[in-house]
Design a protein around this motif. Structure first.
Motif, PDB file in Angstrom:
ATOM      1  N   GLN A   4       0.834  -1.195   0.000  1.00  0.00           N
ATOM      2  CA  GLN A   4       0.000   0.000   0.000  1.00  0.00           C
ATOM      3  C   GLN A   4       0.872   1.249   0.000  1.00  0.00           C
ATOM      4  O   GLN A   4       0.810   2.063   0.902  1.00  0.00           O
ATOM      5  CB  GLN A   4      -0.946  -0.015   1.187  1.00  0.00           C
ATOM      6  N   ALA A   5       1.657   1.412  -1.027  1.00  0.00           N
ATOM      7  CA  ALA A   5       2.531   2.575  -1.177  1.00  0.00           C
ATOM      8  C   ALA A   5       1.986   3.478  -2.268  1.00  0.00           C
ATOM      9  O   ALA A   5       1.256   3.037  -3.160  1.00  0.00           O
ATOM     10  CB  ALA A   5       3.946   2.124  -1.534  1.00  0.00           C
ATOM     11  N   CYS A   6       2.332   4.751  -2.195  1.00  0.00           N
ATOM     12  CA  CYS A   6       1.846   5.721  -3.182  1.00  0.00           C
ATOM     13  C   CYS A   6       2.108   5.270  -4.609  1.00  0.00           C
ATOM     14  O   CYS A   6       1.261   5.465  -5.487  1.00  0.00           O
ATOM     15  CB  CYS A   6       2.481   7.087  -2.933  1.00  0.00           C
ATOM     16  N   LEU A  28       2.978  12.915  -7.797  1.00  0.00           N
ATOM     17  CA  LEU A  28       1.928  13.811  -7.343  1.00  0.00           C
ATOM     18  C   LEU A  28       0.751  12.988  -6.830  1.00  0.00           C
ATOM     19  O   LEU A  28       0.372  11.989  -7.435  1.00  0.00           O
ATOM     20  CB  LEU A  28       1.451  14.693  -8.492  1.00  0.00           C
ATOM     21  N   CYS A  29       0.177  13.412  -5.722  1.00  0.00           N
ATOM     22  CA  CYS A  29      -1.019  12.773  -5.190  1.00  0.00           C
ATOM     23  C   CYS A  29      -2.226  13.512  -5.761  1.00  0.00           C
ATOM     24  O   CYS A  29      -2.403  14.701  -5.526  1.00  0.00           O
ATOM     25  CB  CYS A  29      -1.049  12.817  -3.664  1.00  0.00           C
ATOM     26  N   ASP A  53       5.734   6.482   0.242  1.00  0.00           N
ATOM     27  CA  ASP A  53       4.800   7.048   1.226  1.00  0.00           C
ATOM     28  C   ASP A  53       3.485   6.268   1.141  1.00  0.00           C
ATOM     29  O   ASP A  53       3.261   5.495   0.207  1.00  0.00           O
ATOM     30  CB  ASP A  53       4.511   8.521   0.920  1.00  0.00           C
ATOM     31  N   TRP A  54       2.612   6.520   2.078  1.00  0.00           N
ATOM     32  CA  TRP A  54       1.273   5.914   2.045  1.00  0.00           C
ATOM     33  C   TRP A  54       0.337   6.763   2.891  1.00  0.00           C
ATOM     34  O   TRP A  54       0.770   7.594   3.676  1.00  0.00           O
ATOM     35  CB  TRP A  54       1.307   4.478   2.588  1.00  0.00           C
ATOM     36  N   CYS A  55      -0.963   6.579   2.699  1.00  0.00           N
ATOM     37  CA  CYS A  55      -1.954   7.280   3.513  1.00  0.00           C
ATOM     38  C   CYS A  55      -3.215   6.434   3.605  1.00  0.00           C
ATOM     39  O   CYS A  55      -3.304   5.368   3.004  1.00  0.00           O
ATOM     40  CB  CYS A  55      -2.265   8.665   2.957  1.00  0.00           C
ATOM     41  N   GLY A  56      -4.223   6.929   4.296  1.00  0.00           N
ATOM     42  CA  GLY A  56      -5.466   6.197   4.477  1.00  0.00           C
ATOM     43  C   GLY A  56      -6.385   6.227   3.271  1.00  0.00           C
ATOM     44  O   GLY A  56      -7.411   5.568   3.248  1.00  0.00           O
ATOM     45  N   HIS A  57      -6.018   6.951   2.208  1.00  0.00           N
ATOM     46  CA  HIS A  57      -6.849   7.025   1.005  1.00  0.00           C
ATOM     47  C   HIS A  57      -6.402   6.048  -0.063  1.00  0.00           C
ATOM     48  O   HIS A  57      -6.918   6.078  -1.175  1.00  0.00           O
ATOM     49  CB  HIS A  57      -6.809   8.439   0.405  1.00  0.00           C
TER      50      HIS A  57
END
Length: 63
Positions: A4-6, A28-29, A53-57
């Protein structure tokens, strides 16, 4: 690298530098709209993220 990485997210886009080359290990996100800038006539900027990087989205990219 986490699954689950960008870099494997559907909202990730490779980031091209002013020279036209892709920025290594950055992109770019595109999940949220561009971030506004202090000057009224400045364009908004998309957040720059690292490929690991990663995030909850996170949403898996459909390749």
């Amino acid at each position: 690298m986490s699954a689950q990485a960008c870099s494997s997210c559907t909202f990730f886009q490779d980031h091209a530098l002013n020279s036209g080359k892709s920025a290594e290990a950055a992109g770019l996100c595109r999940y949220n709209p561009p971030v506004t800038q202090p000057e009224a006539d400045s364009r908004g900027l998309w957040p720059v993220v690292k490929t690991d990087d990663w995030c909850g989205h996170f949403e898996q990219e459909n390749a």
